[in-house]
Design an enzyme around this catalytic site. Structure first.
Site, short mmCIF file in Angstrom:
data_model
loop_
_atom_site.label_atom_id
_atom_site.label_comp_id
_atom_site.label_asym_id
_atom_site.label_seq_id
_atom_site.Cartn_x
_atom_site.Cartn_y
_atom_site.Cartn_z
N CYS A 1 69.14 5.97 37.81
CA CYS A 1 68.27 6.70 38.54
C CYS A 1 67.15 7.46 37.79
O CYS A 1 67.60 8.06 36.74
CB CYS A 1 68.74 7.53 39.58
SG CYS A 1 68.79 9.41 39.27
N GLU A 2 65.75 7.32 37.89
CA GLU A 2 64.91 7.97 36.83
C GLU A 2 64.85 9.29 37.21
O GLU A 2 64.20 9.86 36.08
CB GLU A 2 63.45 6.88 36.89
CG GLU A 2 62.92 7.43 38.60
CD GLU A 2 61.72 6.65 38.65
OE1 GLU A 2 61.25 5.65 37.92
OE2 GLU A 2 60.69 7.10 39.11
N HIS A 3 65.51 9.90 37.85
CA HIS A 3 65.07 11.34 38.03
C HIS A 3 66.15 12.18 37.49
O HIS A 3 65.91 13.20 37.04
CB HIS A 3 65.17 11.92 39.61
CG HIS A 3 64.17 11.06 40.71
ND1 HIS A 3 64.34 10.69 41.74
CD2 HIS A 3 62.79 10.91 40.36
CE1 HIS A 3 63.27 10.26 42.07
NE2 HIS A 3 62.54 10.25 41.56
N HIS A 4 67.38 11.45 37.23
CA HIS A 4 68.59 12.26 36.67
C HIS A 4 68.98 11.49 35.31
O HIS A 4 69.99 12.05 34.75
CB HIS A 4 69.63 12.27 37.43
CG HIS A 4 69.04 13.28 38.47
ND1 HIS A 4 68.82 12.90 39.88
CD2 HIS A 4 69.00 14.71 38.71
CE1 HIS A 4 68.21 13.63 40.93
NE2 HIS A 4 68.35 14.83 40.26
N GLN B 1 65.85 3.38 44.05
CA GLN B 1 66.55 2.32 44.81
C GLN B 1 65.48 1.64 45.70
O GLN B 1 65.43 0.33 45.84
CB GLN B 1 67.67 2.86 45.59
CG GLN B 1 68.62 1.70 46.62
CD GLN B 1 69.67 2.18 47.25
OE1 GLN B 1 69.95 3.40 47.13
NE2 GLN B 1 69.65 1.63 48.37
N HIS C 1 74.81 6.88 44.71
CA HIS C 1 74.32 7.57 43.70
C HIS C 1 74.94 8.82 43.00
O HIS C 1 75.13 9.77 43.58
CB HIS C 1 72.94 8.28 44.18
CG HIS C 1 71.98 7.17 44.63
ND1 HIS C 1 70.56 6.95 44.17
CD2 HIS C 1 71.89 6.15 45.47
CE1 HIS C 1 70.11 5.87 44.51
NE2 HIS C 1 70.71 5.63 45.56
N CYS D 1 74.09 10.45 40.80
CA CYS D 1 73.38 12.14 40.72
C CYS D 1 73.55 13.02 42.00
O CYS D 1 73.41 14.18 41.81
CB CYS D 1 71.82 11.83 40.67
SG CYS D 1 71.04 10.95 41.68
ZN LIG Z 1 68.82 10.85 41.04
#
Ligand SMILES: [Zn+2]
Length: 199
Positions: free
Chosen positions: A71-74, A112, A140, A142
């Site tokens: 995931c690109e956020h975490h 996703q 996920h 994260c």
């Molecule tokens: Zn994430």
């Protein structure tokens, strides 16, 4: 990259020179390069010589394709299964190429929703089928590892194009064939990924 990873280890309160961590920067670099190797893959090379002209217009389904993404956020993994279907117009894609296509987009920093639509859009562009459907079910880390609302760590996303969007019957036939783990029966039931909202 190795120097940055050594700095990161120190930043986390570790001693990057202790024995167990000595080779960690090298391993992390290698792992990250592999997990993001999709950036170096070219769609036309992936599909090379595997687009065929046929007189066949029944639904083609490849289900339960395992994938792993970040995931690109975490920068934490999300992983699960991808189901792909299309109704050919004149061209089909070699079946073994569909998992390769999924892999190419999964091995990048992703969300996703985008992973789902990139797979569907690429198939539409490459073979102009009567319809394309992609469903992705994923857990996920994260969400689950951080203990944030555990029930939302599993998400289902879908992209329905052409006949799958226009015809409820075609859509239902596909959803019936893939039997979602979440029990969702229609795209309207599909759960939204919370990772998207969690910046
Ligand atoms: Zn994430």
């Amino acid at each position: 990259m190795q120097e940055i990873i050594r700095q990161l280890l120190a930043e986390l309160g570790e001693d990057p020179t202790r024995e167990g961590l000595l080779n960690t920067p090298k391993r992390v670099e290698k792992a990250l390069n592999f997990l993001t190797s999709g950036y170096n893959m070219d769609i036309d090379e992936v599909l090379n010589d595997a687009l065929f002209t046929v007189d066949y217009s029944e639904m083609v389904i490849v289900k339960d394709i395992d994938f792993y993404s970040l995931c690109e956020h975490h920068l934490l993994p999300f992983f699960g299964k991808c189901h792909v279907a299309y109704i050919p117009q004149q061209k089909v894609i070699g079946l073994s190429k569909i998992p390769r296509l999924v892999e190419m987009f999964a091995r990048r920093l992703q969300i996703q929703e985008r992973l789902t639509s990139q797979i569907a859009d690429t198939i539409r562009e490459k073979i102009r089928p009567l319809g394309v459907a992609v469903v992705v079910e994923a857990t996920h880390l994260c969400m689950s590892m951080r203990g944030v609302e555990k029930q939302n760590s599993f998400a289902v996303t879908s992209s329905m194009l052409g006949a799958f969007r226009d015809s409820a019957r075609t859509r239902m036939e596909f959803l019936e064939l893939i039997k979602l783990r979440s029990g969702a029966r229609t795209p309207a039931d599909l759960v939204e990924s919370d990772c998207l909202l969690d910046k």
